[in-house]
Design a protein around this motif. Structure first.
Motif, PDB file in Angstrom:
ATOM      1  N   LYS A  54       0.035  25.018   6.212  1.00  0.00           N
ATOM      2  CA  LYS A  54      -1.043  24.641   7.122  1.00  0.00           C
ATOM      3  C   LYS A  54      -0.726  23.338   7.833  1.00  0.00           C
ATOM      4  CE  LYS A  54      -6.033  23.836   7.163  1.00  0.00           C
ATOM      5  NZ  LYS A  54      -7.263  23.768   6.320  1.00  0.00           N
ATOM      6  N   GLU A  84       2.327  22.152   8.382  1.00  0.00           N
ATOM      7  CA  GLU A  84       3.398  22.426   9.337  1.00  0.00           C
ATOM      8  C   GLU A  84       2.864  23.117  10.583  1.00  0.00           C
ATOM      9  OE1 GLU A  84       6.406  24.643   7.375  1.00  0.00           O
ATOM     10  OE2 GLU A  84       7.320  22.879   6.406  1.00  0.00           O
ATOM     11  N   GLU A  85       1.929  24.068  10.384  1.00  0.00           N
ATOM     12  CA  GLU A  85       1.338  24.752  11.529  1.00  0.00           C
ATOM     13  C   GLU A  85       0.560  23.784  12.405  1.00  0.00           C
ATOM     14  OE1 GLU A  85       0.281  27.947  14.054  1.00  0.00           O
ATOM     15  OE2 GLU A  85       1.855  27.685  12.540  1.00  0.00           O
ATOM     16  N   ALA A  86      -0.152  22.856  11.767  1.00  0.00           N
ATOM     17  CA  ALA A  86      -0.892  21.853  12.543  1.00  0.00           C
ATOM     18  C   ALA A  86       0.063  20.963  13.334  1.00  0.00           C
ATOM     19  CB  ALA A  86      -1.765  21.015  11.614  1.00  0.00           C
ATOM     20  N   ARG A  87       1.187  20.557  12.687  1.00  0.00           N
ATOM     21  CA  ARG A  87       2.164  19.738  13.413  1.00  0.00           C
ATOM     22  C   ARG A  87       2.793  20.519  14.565  1.00  0.00           C
ATOM     23  NH1 ARG A  87       3.410  17.814   8.091  1.00  0.00           N
ATOM     24  NH2 ARG A  87       5.067  19.364   7.886  1.00  0.00           N
ATOM     25  N   ARG A  88       3.074  21.807  14.318  1.00  0.00           N
ATOM     26  CA  ARG A  88       3.665  22.617  15.387  1.00  0.00           C
ATOM     27  C   ARG A  88       2.703  22.764  16.557  1.00  0.00           C
ATOM     28  NH1 ARG A  88       3.495  27.567  17.276  1.00  0.00           N
ATOM     29  NH2 ARG A  88       1.881  28.161  15.777  1.00  0.00           N
ATOM     30  N   ARG A  89       1.434  23.029  16.237  1.00  0.00           N
ATOM     31  CA  ARG A  89       0.443  23.166  17.313  1.00  0.00           C
ATOM     32  C   ARG A  89       0.271  21.851  18.077  1.00  0.00           C
ATOM     33  NH1 ARG A  89      -2.894  27.624  17.265  1.00  0.00           N
ATOM     34  NH2 ARG A  89      -2.598  29.055  15.520  1.00  0.00           N
ATOM     35  N   ALA A  90       0.293  20.733  17.326  1.00  0.00           N
ATOM     36  CA  ALA A  90       0.168  19.440  17.999  1.00  0.00           C
ATOM     37  C   ALA A  90       1.362  19.180  18.906  1.00  0.00           C
ATOM     38  CB  ALA A  90       0.034  18.322  16.958  1.00  0.00           C
ATOM     39  N   SER A  91       2.566  19.559  18.442  1.00  0.00           N
ATOM     40  CA  SER A  91       3.754  19.373  19.258  1.00  0.00           C
ATOM     41  C   SER A  91       3.691  20.245  20.518  1.00  0.00           C
ATOM     42  CB  SER A  91       5.008  19.716  18.441  1.00  0.00           C
ATOM     43  OG  SER A  91       6.173  19.598  19.228  1.00  0.00           O
ATOM     44  N   GLU A  92       3.271  21.500  20.343  1.00  0.00           N
ATOM     45  CA  GLU A  92       3.138  22.375  21.506  1.00  0.00           C
ATOM     46  C   GLU A  92       2.094  21.846  22.480  1.00  0.00           C
ATOM     47  OE1 GLU A  92       2.274  26.216  20.024  1.00  0.00           O
ATOM     48  OE2 GLU A  92       4.337  26.633  19.336  1.00  0.00           O
ATOM     49  N   GLU A  93       1.005  21.302  21.935  1.00  0.00           N
ATOM     50  CA  GLU A  93      -0.035  20.773  22.814  1.00  0.00           C
ATOM     51  C   GLU A  93       0.462  19.543  23.576  1.00  0.00           C
ATOM     52  OE1 GLU A  93      -3.826  20.830  24.563  1.00  0.00           O
ATOM     53  OE2 GLU A  93      -2.653  22.305  23.437  1.00  0.00           O
ATOM     54  N   ARG A 133       2.562  20.819  26.330  1.00  0.00           N
ATOM     55  CA  ARG A 133       1.744  21.405  27.396  1.00  0.00           C
ATOM     56  C   ARG A 133       1.094  20.322  28.249  1.00  0.00           C
ATOM     57  NH1 ARG A 133      -3.257  22.671  28.791  1.00  0.00           N
ATOM     58  NH2 ARG A 133      -4.104  21.515  27.027  1.00  0.00           N
TER      59      ARG A 133
END
Length: 386
Positions: free
Chosen positions: A165, A167-176, A179
């Motif tokens: 979870k 790692e997923e949050a960090r990945r989403r933050a990086s993608e955001e 963007r």
């Protein structure tokens, strides 16, 4: 006692109870003279019980053998069988299930064979009771081990899920962040580049061609106004507050003429196919790719004219931007422009190619699917015929 582990307390309690029971048996069995085995075997069994956590198999064999010998050869009849039940449970609880079953079976077999002689030490009902207790102790040990393994696995999965979870949050933050960086680059970088180009043209023609300077300043005014509006829209989305800014994308293929006019280039535009049914995300990506391509032409190619072709049909929209410049890739800047265009196309399941043309100039070709990922490329090789 509060500082001792629970297993040690149980072991001590069992040993004290057995030794006390043996002593009580000696006191309340008149006419019985205790021998060396009546003292030695309970001590050996008690010592094996205390070591059952550290050496479960060795303690199991020591205790069970001592108990069997005790009931066969000792004069007293104390409650030493309790220690056999305890070490059988511990061995099964620590994963030595086969050793517990084998040792318990051997003990029962030895007891049964010992009863075939003339002297009966255990009657039938007692033998069945002992067998039931041994089976129950081994079964309880296996159950507690399985439950502990289950709880450990559940805890491991919980930790893994929490780690996943995070790692997923960090990945989403990086993608955001990527963007947002791409949006700000498109909103601010392109328009500021246009303002810079038009300001240079206005300064160059201020004295000799005032009408061209006036047109350049008018373009600067409109571009800066558009930049402020788009910046306000972007910040409103990021803050998630309603400040009256439009939520629809400011760039659209419906306003392609205004975008081309703001580039400051002589652009020949060719449109084919329906553009009013393009999905919003594809519409925004296509417009941003066109803006980036025209900005690169204006800033880096040295071209005086460009050609824009937009074709929509068969579930795809194909965008071609070509210029008549030297046809070499620029070396200045950060290089985020082409990368950003390719990221936008890839995010929609499309493709983007950029490179020099054989006949001269530079070409950008984007192929975007209108509904779902691409089934195959519509455009041919990059350096093929336009």
């Amino acid at each position: 006692m509060r500082r001792l582990p629970a297993g040690v307390i149980v072991s001590l309690a069992a040993v004290v109870a057995v030794l006390g029971g043996t002593l009580a048996t000696a006191l309340f069995q008149p006419g019985t003279s205790p021998g060396l085995l009546d003292v030695l075997l309970p001590l050996v069994a008690a010592g094996g019980t205390l070591a059952r956590r550290r050496h479960p198999v060795a303690a199991l064999i020591t205790v069970v053998v001592s108990v069997d010998v005790y009931y066969r050869l000792a004069a007293l009849d104390g409650p030493l069988i309790v220690l056999s039940f305890l070490v059988l449970f511990t061995a099964a609880d620590q994963g030595h299930l086969v050793a517990a079953i084998a040792t318990g079976s051997a003990s029962l077999l030895a007891t049964a064979l010992g009863e075939t002689g003339g002297v009966r030490h255990v009657d039938d009902s007692m033998f069945i009771l002992i067998t039931g207790w041994m089976v129950a102790c081994i079964a309880f040990g296996g159950v507690t081990r399985n439950r502990r393994a289950y709880l450990q696995e559940a805890e491991r999965r919980a930790r893994e899920a929490e780690h996943t979870k995070e790692e997923e949050a960090r990945r989403r933050a990086s993608e955001e962040r990527l963007r947002i960086a791409r949006e700000l680059h498109d909103v601010i970088g392109h328009n500021i580049s246009m303002i810079n180009v038009q300001a240079a043209a206005a300064l160059h023609g201020l004295g000799k061609r005032p009408e061209e300077a006036e047109a350049a300043l008018r373009t600067i005014k409109e571009t800066s106004k558009e930049t402020l509006r788009e910046l306000r829209t972007t910040l409103g989305v990021l803050r998630q507050v309603d400040e009256g800014a439009p939520t629809a994308p400011s760039d659209s293929l419906a306003r392609i003429d205004a975008l081309v006019a703001a580039s400051g280039l002589r652009v020949t535009t060719e449109l084919s196919g329906p553009l009013d049914e393009v999905p919003t995300e594809v519409d925004l990506a296509a417009t941003r790719i066109i803006r980036e391509a025209l900005t690169n032409v204006s800033r880096h190619s040295g071209a005086s004219a460009a050609k824009l072709n937009i074709a929509s049909g068969s579930g795809h929209i194909v965008i071609r931007v070509e210029d008549d410049g030297p046809g070499t890739a620029y070396t200045g800047g950060t290089g985020y422009g082409v990368r950003g265009m390719r990221e936008r196309a890839t995010a929609l399941g499309g493709t983007l190619e950029a490179g020099p043309r054989p006949e001269g100039g530079f070409r950008v070709v984007a192929d975007l699917p209108l509904n779902g990922p691409l089934n195959g490329p519509l455009n041919g090789p990059l350096n093929g015929a336009a």
